[in-house]
Design an enzyme around this catalytic site. Structure first.
Site, PDB file in Angstrom:
ATOM      1  N   TYR A  59      -5.752  -6.746   1.661  1.00  0.00           N
ATOM      2  CA  TYR A  59      -5.072  -5.997   2.280  1.00  0.00           C
ATOM      3  C   TYR A  59      -3.841  -6.277   2.777  1.00  0.00           C
ATOM      4  O   TYR A  59      -2.496  -5.685   2.480  1.00  0.00           O
ATOM      5  CB  TYR A  59      -5.776  -5.151   3.606  1.00  0.00           C
ATOM      6  CG  TYR A  59      -4.864  -4.249   4.431  1.00  0.00           C
ATOM      7  CD1 TYR A  59      -4.811  -3.068   3.899  1.00  0.00           C
ATOM      8  CD2 TYR A  59      -4.260  -4.860   5.741  1.00  0.00           C
ATOM      9  CE1 TYR A  59      -4.011  -1.888   4.769  1.00  0.00           C
ATOM     10  CE2 TYR A  59      -3.334  -3.691   6.330  1.00  0.00           C
ATOM     11  CZ  TYR A  59      -3.302  -2.590   5.825  1.00  0.00           C
ATOM     12  OH  TYR A  59      -2.403  -1.552   6.451  1.00  0.00           O
ATOM     13  N   ASP A  64      -1.455   4.296  12.685  1.00  0.00           N
ATOM     14  CA  ASP A  64      -0.322   3.017  12.754  1.00  0.00           C
ATOM     15  C   ASP A  64       0.900   3.581  13.048  1.00  0.00           C
ATOM     16  O   ASP A  64       1.616   4.206  12.333  1.00  0.00           O
ATOM     17  CB  ASP A  64      -0.550   2.521  11.545  1.00  0.00           C
ATOM     18  CG  ASP A  64       0.289   1.187  11.254  1.00  0.00           C
ATOM     19  OD1 ASP A  64       1.081   0.836  12.151  1.00  0.00           O
ATOM     20  OD2 ASP A  64      -0.026   0.390  10.313  1.00  0.00           O
ATOM     21  N   ASP A  76      -4.472  -5.436  13.750  1.00  0.00           N
ATOM     22  CA  ASP A  76      -5.247  -4.373  13.151  1.00  0.00           C
ATOM     23  C   ASP A  76      -6.809  -4.170  13.585  1.00  0.00           C
ATOM     24  O   ASP A  76      -7.608  -5.488  13.412  1.00  0.00           O
ATOM     25  CB  ASP A  76      -4.972  -4.190  11.481  1.00  0.00           C
ATOM     26  CG  ASP A  76      -3.642  -3.651  11.184  1.00  0.00           C
ATOM     27  OD1 ASP A  76      -2.617  -3.688  12.006  1.00  0.00           O
ATOM     28  OD2 ASP A  76      -3.616  -3.423   9.953  1.00  0.00           O
TER      29      ASP A  76
END
Lengths: 125, 125
Positions: free
Chosen positions: B15, B39, B99
């Site tokens: 990712y 996000d 994240d």
């Protein structure tokens, strides 16, 4: 209404400092009524004040140092990494979890979830 | 059943690499069907494949570098910090979000929530 970013950062810094050097009651004072704690993520969620107190009471007598590595705030939520060094006799245990917290509008912690596993624990000495 | 820790770490590394250098479709391939993306945290949750694709398509043409800073896995969930450097003309934008992702048993991403705010963006040049 949202918690103030600086207040959230202050709560995070206090939390990290107190996990290292504070009492269970000091830490508990950062939590809102009805708060929950899941540490590490995947274990049973602590939903009562006593069970959260018990969690921090277990580390209170340990010789520990802590420091905030990095914090990211997004509204009433935040994620941060901190390092916790524990000395037991000649051995040093170093763990750097990433915690995710939500906050009420007074920047008290409403939920805490700690991301780490045993594989992240460094043992030396 | 839980996702394999190494597979989760591999998905995270892919990712981060692909956000820097990949296409929107490359990134989309890491997501499970029905996945959601928030996000930054606090903005509208993207719940369709097209809206997630659109999100990554917007950064695809940018000149970017990325690197994983730290990752913590706990079962089928993980939190990680990565650094994303974007160059636009003479200017360099550096952002290091944290994240939080959940994964299915094949280590495909089922939810992504990115913790950062404008205050975390460093601009130089």
């Amino acid at each position: 209404m949202a918690a103030d970013r600086d207040q959230v950062l202050e709560t995070i810094q206090s939390y990290v400092d107190l996990v290292g050097k504070g009492t269970a009651d000091d830490i508990l004072a950062l939590y809102a009524e009805g708060a929950t704690v899941e540490d590490p993520v995947g274990t049973e969620v602590r939903t009562t004040r006593e069970s959260i107190r018990e969690f921090y009471a277990a580390i209170e007598p340990l010789e520990q140092e802590s420091r905030l590595v990095s914090a990211r705030v997004a509204g009433n939520e935040a994620a941060f990494q901190f390092e916790l060094i524990t000395r037991v006799g000649e051995q040093t245990y170093t763990l750097a979890p990433i915690d995710v917290m939500t906050f009420d509008d007074a920047a008290k912690i409403t939920t805490m979830r700690a991301f780490w596993s045993n594989a992240d624990m460094d043992i030396s000495g």
